[in-house]
Enzyme design. Sequence first.
Site, PDB file in Angstrom:
ATOM      1  NE  ARG A  56      -2.779   0.605   3.454  1.00 37.72           N
ATOM      2  CZ  ARG A  56      -2.139   1.055   4.555  1.00 37.72           C
ATOM      3  NH1 ARG A  56      -1.582   2.238   4.544  1.00 37.72           N
ATOM      4  NH2 ARG A  56      -2.072   0.306   5.623  1.00 37.72           N
ATOM      5  CG  ASP A  68      -8.578  15.449 -15.531  1.00 38.94           C
ATOM      6  OD1 ASP A  68      -7.842  14.830 -16.320  1.00 38.94           O
ATOM      7  OD2 ASP A  68      -9.627  14.966 -15.048  1.00 38.94           O
TER       8      ASP A  68
END
Length: 379
Positions: free
Chosen positions: A46, A170
């Site tokens: 993780r 973005d």
Amino acid sequence: MHFETRCVHTGVDKDSTFLSATTPIYPTSTFRWDDLNGHRGFDYTRSGNPTRRALEENLAALEGGIDCRATCTGMSAITATMHLFKPGDHIIAGHDIYGGTWRLFASLFTDMGLKFSFVDMSNPENIRQAATPATKCVWIETPSNPLLNIVDIAAVVKVAQEIKAITIADNTFLSPYLQRPFDFGVDVVVHSTTKYLNGHSDVVGGCVISREKPHAERIGYVVNALGLACSPFDAWLVLRGVKTLGPRMEAHQRGAQALAEFLATHPQVAKVYYPGLKSHPHHELAKRQQKGFGAMLSIDVKGGRPVVEKLLAKLQLFQLAESLGGVESLIEYPDSMSHASMTEDARRAAGISEQTVRISVGIEHPNDLIADFKQAFSG
Ligand SMILES: *Cc1c(COP(=O)(O)O)cnc(C)c1O
């Protein structure tokens, strides 16, 4: 090194034991420590994984940032960036951003105490109008989705700096091959790697790339704390896909330009939205700001939904599916598909009508794509 060379080589030379030509996949949740004094750079997947790290090095280099975190979806990348802010902070975004981003902002993060304004960003003055003392961020998406409006990144960054807000872009629709927001002073770049970066419609993923250390550190902390990172397998797929980004983008936009020019002359098409057409209102800006016009385009089909339904049924090369940026051409209907998560009012305000159809042009031969539209319209 040139961009195409970095696509192929950055993050790849990782196997000192066997000298494999590609990056190994490390499907392990945990890593052994040498002793209590240390490990070899990774302790738990993780938090970090060598395959994922290879992809992150590659993507950071392509955008020109100092660090990247690869996440399990584009939405998780966007989620990570919202944790740069605190309840009460105000964020200004375009009114025609990706439907899922709009939903995330307008519902979940609004419930968490962030405040959002959605404005028409084709005029940067609208940002100044919407700004409050609490404004901390301007969210840029260009070209916009699905109508391919172009936001003047440099002009938006200038206004944002004046109001002391950071900018997040973005860059999914163009990829760093065609547009590099950091060159215009943007602070953080996000991608849905699901689209052009992976390019083969076989994985969902995202990434956040930072230009400065404080953002990089905070994003690294958030991605680990929230558990947003992508799997080693998915990282490997994206790393494989990104190696051909340059040649793919060239093929994509060659097809898009040819198809847009054909559709612009077709009597059943009311309007074509493609920045590569001279008739596009932001053609000159796109030429200045981008290295190419990309491969997303939208059209308004005369007759609205009934005619659109017939067209979609007859097209053979364009698969009726959401998403974009893969080697195969896709077509979809924003009103009930990609932008269904927006309210109808928000869709109409953004200019999405019952006539609007969005096309992601793949890398098939342009003449085959044009022939497919010809037969589909003529029946
Ligand atoms: C697809 C997309 C997203 C969301 O990415 P997922 O990988 O689907 O989570 C965000 N922004 C843009 C511009 C997209 O096209």
